[in-house]
Design a protein around this motif. Structure first.
Motif, PDB file in Angstrom:
ATOM      1  N   LEU A 175       1.995   2.393  -3.477  1.00 14.91           N
ATOM      2  CA  LEU A 175       0.921   3.003  -4.182  1.00 14.91           C
ATOM      3  C   LEU A 175       0.923   4.529  -3.946  1.00 14.91           C
ATOM      4  O   LEU A 175       0.093   5.247  -4.742  1.00 14.91           O
ATOM      5  CB  LEU A 175      -0.349   2.665  -4.035  1.00 14.91           C
ATOM      6  CG  LEU A 175      -0.419   1.003  -4.308  1.00 14.91           C
ATOM      7  CD1 LEU A 175      -1.832   0.369  -4.052  1.00 14.91           C
ATOM      8  CD2 LEU A 175      -0.106   0.808  -5.943  1.00 14.91           C
ATOM      9  N   ASP A 176       1.583   5.036  -2.686  1.00 13.37           N
ATOM     10  CA  ASP A 176       1.437   6.466  -2.596  1.00 13.37           C
ATOM     11  C   ASP A 176       0.263   7.068  -2.664  1.00 13.37           C
ATOM     12  O   ASP A 176      -0.250   8.148  -3.329  1.00 13.37           O
ATOM     13  CB  ASP A 176       2.439   7.123  -3.702  1.00 13.37           C
ATOM     14  CG  ASP A 176       2.932   8.727  -3.082  1.00 13.37           C
ATOM     15  OD1 ASP A 176       2.862   8.827  -1.899  1.00 13.37           O
ATOM     16  OD2 ASP A 176       3.050   9.472  -3.911  1.00 13.37           O
ATOM     17  N   LEU A 177      -0.668   6.422  -1.884  1.00 13.38           N
ATOM     18  CA  LEU A 177      -2.176   7.056  -1.960  1.00 13.38           C
ATOM     19  C   LEU A 177      -2.167   8.407  -1.321  1.00 13.38           C
ATOM     20  O   LEU A 177      -1.562   8.607  -0.418  1.00 13.38           O
ATOM     21  CB  LEU A 177      -3.037   6.122  -0.904  1.00 13.38           C
ATOM     22  CG  LEU A 177      -2.943   4.753  -1.562  1.00 13.38           C
ATOM     23  CD1 LEU A 177      -3.436   3.839  -0.378  1.00 13.38           C
ATOM     24  CD2 LEU A 177      -4.064   4.539  -2.555  1.00 13.38           C
TER      25      LEU A 177
ATOM     26  N   LEU B 211       0.871  -1.413  -0.190  1.00 12.49           N
ATOM     27  CA  LEU B 211       0.090  -0.165  -0.086  1.00 12.49           C
ATOM     28  C   LEU B 211       1.009   1.278   0.080  1.00 12.49           C
ATOM     29  O   LEU B 211       0.484   2.467  -0.862  1.00 12.49           O
ATOM     30  CB  LEU B 211      -0.828  -0.026   1.365  1.00 12.49           C
ATOM     31  CG  LEU B 211      -2.140  -1.144   1.140  1.00 12.49           C
ATOM     32  CD1 LEU B 211      -2.800  -1.142   2.580  1.00 12.49           C
ATOM     33  CD2 LEU B 211      -3.046  -0.470   0.073  1.00 12.49           C
TER      34      LEU B 211
ATOM     35  N   THR C 219      -4.743  -5.274  -3.052  1.00 11.34           N
ATOM     36  CA  THR C 219      -3.670  -5.935  -2.754  1.00 11.34           C
ATOM     37  C   THR C 219      -3.861  -6.986  -1.574  1.00 11.34           C
ATOM     38  O   THR C 219      -3.093  -7.923  -1.841  1.00 11.34           O
ATOM     39  CB  THR C 219      -2.624  -4.370  -1.964  1.00 11.34           C
ATOM     40  OG1 THR C 219      -3.634  -3.902  -1.004  1.00 11.34           O
ATOM     41  CG2 THR C 219      -2.229  -3.575  -2.927  1.00 11.34           C
TER      42      THR C 219
ATOM     43  N   GLY D 262      -6.850  -3.408 -11.366  1.00  5.17           N
ATOM     44  CA  GLY D 262      -6.314  -2.495 -10.678  1.00  5.17           C
ATOM     45  C   GLY D 262      -7.010  -1.407 -10.262  1.00  5.17           C
ATOM     46  O   GLY D 262      -8.393  -1.328 -10.512  1.00  5.17           O
ATOM     47  N   VAL D 263      -6.698  -0.833  -9.300  1.00  4.98           N
ATOM     48  CA  VAL D 263      -7.479   0.329  -8.589  1.00  4.98           C
ATOM     49  C   VAL D 263      -8.115   1.347  -9.405  1.00  4.98           C
ATOM     50  O   VAL D 263      -9.304   1.738  -9.540  1.00  4.98           O
ATOM     51  CB  VAL D 263      -6.295   1.243  -7.536  1.00  4.98           C
ATOM     52  CG1 VAL D 263      -7.329   2.312  -6.747  1.00  4.98           C
ATOM     53  CG2 VAL D 263      -5.851   0.296  -6.637  1.00  4.98           C
ATOM     54  N   ASP D 264      -7.188   1.652 -10.465  1.00  2.00           N
ATOM     55  CA  ASP D 264      -7.770   2.738 -11.440  1.00  2.00           C
ATOM     56  C   ASP D 264      -8.904   2.032 -12.333  1.00  2.00           C
ATOM     57  O   ASP D 264      -9.701   2.818 -12.558  1.00  2.00           O
ATOM     58  CB  ASP D 264      -6.506   3.248 -12.419  1.00  2.00           C
ATOM     59  CG  ASP D 264      -5.634   4.144 -11.624  1.00  2.00           C
ATOM     60  OD1 ASP D 264      -6.004   4.726 -10.581  1.00  2.00           O
ATOM     61  OD2 ASP D 264      -4.566   4.183 -12.308  1.00  2.00           O
TER      62      ASP D 264
ATOM     63  N   ALA E 175      -7.723  -0.042  -2.875  1.00  4.12           N
ATOM     64  CA  ALA E 175      -6.239  -0.275  -3.037  1.00  4.12           C
ATOM     65  C   ALA E 175      -6.284  -1.287  -2.002  1.00  4.12           C
ATOM     66  O   ALA E 175      -5.340  -2.219  -2.197  1.00  4.12           O
ATOM     67  CB  ALA E 175      -5.602   0.861  -2.755  1.00  4.12           C
TER      68      ALA E 175
ATOM     69  N   ARG F 115     -11.078   5.291  -2.727  1.00  2.00           N
ATOM     70  CA  ARG F 115     -10.219   4.582  -3.375  1.00  2.00           C
ATOM     71  C   ARG F 115      -9.126   4.245  -2.592  1.00  2.00           C
ATOM     72  O   ARG F 115      -8.540   2.987  -2.801  1.00  2.00           O
ATOM     73  CB  ARG F 115      -9.207   5.969  -3.904  1.00  2.00           C
ATOM     74  CG  ARG F 115      -8.108   5.799  -4.926  1.00  2.00           C
ATOM     75  CD  ARG F 115      -7.488   7.073  -5.575  1.00  2.00           C
ATOM     76  NE  ARG F 115      -6.241   6.506  -6.279  1.00  2.00           N
ATOM     77  CZ  ARG F 115      -6.271   5.969  -7.661  1.00  2.00           C
ATOM     78  NH1 ARG F 115      -7.447   5.643  -8.359  1.00  2.00           N
ATOM     79  NH2 ARG F 115      -5.101   5.389  -8.232  1.00  2.00           N
ATOM     80  N   THR F 116      -8.896   4.600  -1.482  1.00  3.04           N
ATOM     81  CA  THR F 116      -7.882   3.770  -0.431  1.00  3.04           C
ATOM     82  C   THR F 116      -8.399   2.487  -0.110  1.00  3.04           C
ATOM     83  O   THR F 116      -7.625   1.469  -0.030  1.00  3.04           O
ATOM     84  CB  THR F 116      -7.651   4.562   1.071  1.00  3.04           C
ATOM     85  OG1 THR F 116      -7.342   5.857   0.526  1.00  3.04           O
ATOM     86  CG2 THR F 116      -7.080   3.879   1.910  1.00  3.04           C
TER      87      THR F 116
END
Length: 432
Positions: free
Chosen positions: A312-314, A309, A361, A402-404, A357, A353-354
């Motif tokens: 990913l630089d959330l 995590l 993961t 993926g997240v996006d 992610a 979004r977090t």
């Protein structure tokens, strides 16, 4: 101000307005330049001598958050004022005084302080609530509960059912508005009709970005007629003064009163629109710790999750490797590895979004990861589908999206909801 909306006034695009008297000097501005002296609707009404409720038999839907700025409970203040004919209180999930855990209530009883009958409204249908209104012989139903801005927080659906009941029974409905503690921008997927439950009864996005007063206006026009055959005879929203859509809780100048036992801080409210999704998995969402929804983990999770995590630089959050032992709920008494979310910039942090992610993961890292399966509902067995609004999130995570890609899947419906809600918004500031 107080905004009242009758059918004729609403269709004409206007509403009756009653100016609130001055409530004293404004509080100093916050360091950011945004207002810090937010005045809840209940304080506006109290400053008017409760005039909006005079001459009516009043029932109040509320819980421990129904307080004035000095933290007196409104039920106690109404009863003591002599200006309100208070005949009933309706207690939602966790109860009127807030003693019950998730999925519980306090029952029906006589409040020892005021002598008013408290009706158990948790799990009550609109017909049940209409019967309670008749038993108490109420003319006006008042709703005042601090929401936390997430579709799956059940208080807004208690309000919805209470409004349907008021429409069927011909009762006036008054909402005493409060700030949305996580701001005014919508985020996340839309509920779909096939997956509605009490954690999402109608087509609202996961983080709706609305106050309860704004939701009441939307419900009354868009949804209540579907079930009641008509709108509420008269809807009044007593607006909170001084709130903007870009103001989060810490900037309001208000004290935080826990809306429920697992919502202890404003930070909990910030992360909840996302990490509540872990109720739909076999990981602990931190219930039974002092940091529910900030701590997430399982006995088989380890340091790799936090590392993935962090890579990913959330935005607006630091992720810390964490270990904890829940005292209740999933994995009670077991040592869980996992993560703690530390929100560093609430205005940049994106809860949904977090959480996506985190799900992506966790699924990639751990063979033991699983979705909660409810055998009692074989047609809709996955709880996460009811939380997210459809099977799409679960199916995309299982397929390795993926997240996006996951977030992109609901942008069209999110934009449509932003358009739908626009006429019902009451407060200035960014609304999308």
């Amino acid at each position: 101000m107080t905004r009242g909306t009758s059918r004729r006034a609403f269709l004409a695009g206007t509403g009756a307005a009653v100016a609130a008297p001055a409530l004293g000097a404004a509080a100093p501005a916050a360091a950011s330049g945004r207002p810090s002296g937010v005045v809840p609707g209940v304080d506006v009404l109290a400053a008017q001598g409760w005039s909006l409720l005079r001459g009516q038999r009043v029932g109040v839907v509320t819980n421990p958050t129904g307080v004035l700025r000095d933290l007196r409970h409104e039920v106690d203040a109404m009863a003591a004022s002599g200006a309100v004919d208070l005949v009933a209180v309706f207690g939602p999930e966790h109860g009127f005084r807030g003693a019950a855990q998730a999925g519980g209530s306090e029952g029906t009883y006589e409040d020892p302080r005021t002598g008013v009958t408290v009706y158990d409204a948790y799990g009550a249908t609109a017909d049940d609530l209409a019967a309670m209104y008749a038993a108490a012989d109420v003319d006006t139903v008042v709703f005042d509960i601090q929401d936390v801005g997430s579709r799956f927080y059940t208080y807004v659906w208690t309000m919805y059912d209470a409004m349907v009941a008021a429409a069927r029974a011909g009762k006036r409905f008054v909402v005493l508005d409060r700030p949305n503690p996580v701001g005014g921008s919508p985020r996340g997927p839309l509920m779909t009709p096939a997956f509605t439950t009490f954690v999402g009864k109608r087509e609202v996005v996961q983080q709706h970005g609305m106050t309860v007063g704004e939701l009441a206006r939307l419900f009354d026009e868009e949804f209540v007629p579907d079930e009641a055959g008509r709108r509420v005879p008269r809807l009044d929203v007593v607006e909170a003064r001084g709130w903007r859509r870009d103001v989060l809780w810490e900037q309001t100048g208000l004290e935080w009163v826990m809306p429920s036992p697992n919502m202890p801080t404003p930070t909990t409210a910030l992360v909840y629109p996302g990490t509540c999704l872990f109720e739909g998995t076999n990981l602990s969402e931190g219930r039974g710790t002092t940091r529910p929804f900030e701590l997430v983990g399982a006995p088989w999770a380890d340091h790799r999750w936090a590392e993935a995590l962090r890579a990913l630089d959330l935005p607006g959050v630091l992720v810390r490797e964490a270990y904890f032992q829940p005292t209740i709920s999933k994995h009670a008494g077991a040592t869980c590895g996992g993560v703690q979310l530390h929100v560093t910039d609430p205005h940049r942090f994106e809860a949904v979004r977090t959480a996506v992610a985190m799900l992506v993961t966790a699924k990639e890292l751990y063979a033991d990861f699983a979705w909660r399966y409810d055998s009692y509902d074989p047609q809709r067995p996955y709880w996460v589908d009811k939380l997210s609004g459809s099977p799409r999130l679960r199916e995309m995570v299982d397929a390795g999206a993926g997240v996006d890609e996951v977030e992109a899947a609901w942008q069209q419906e999110l934009r449509a909801f932003a358009r739908l809600r626009r006429p019902y918004l009451l407060y200035p500031g960014r609304s999308s």
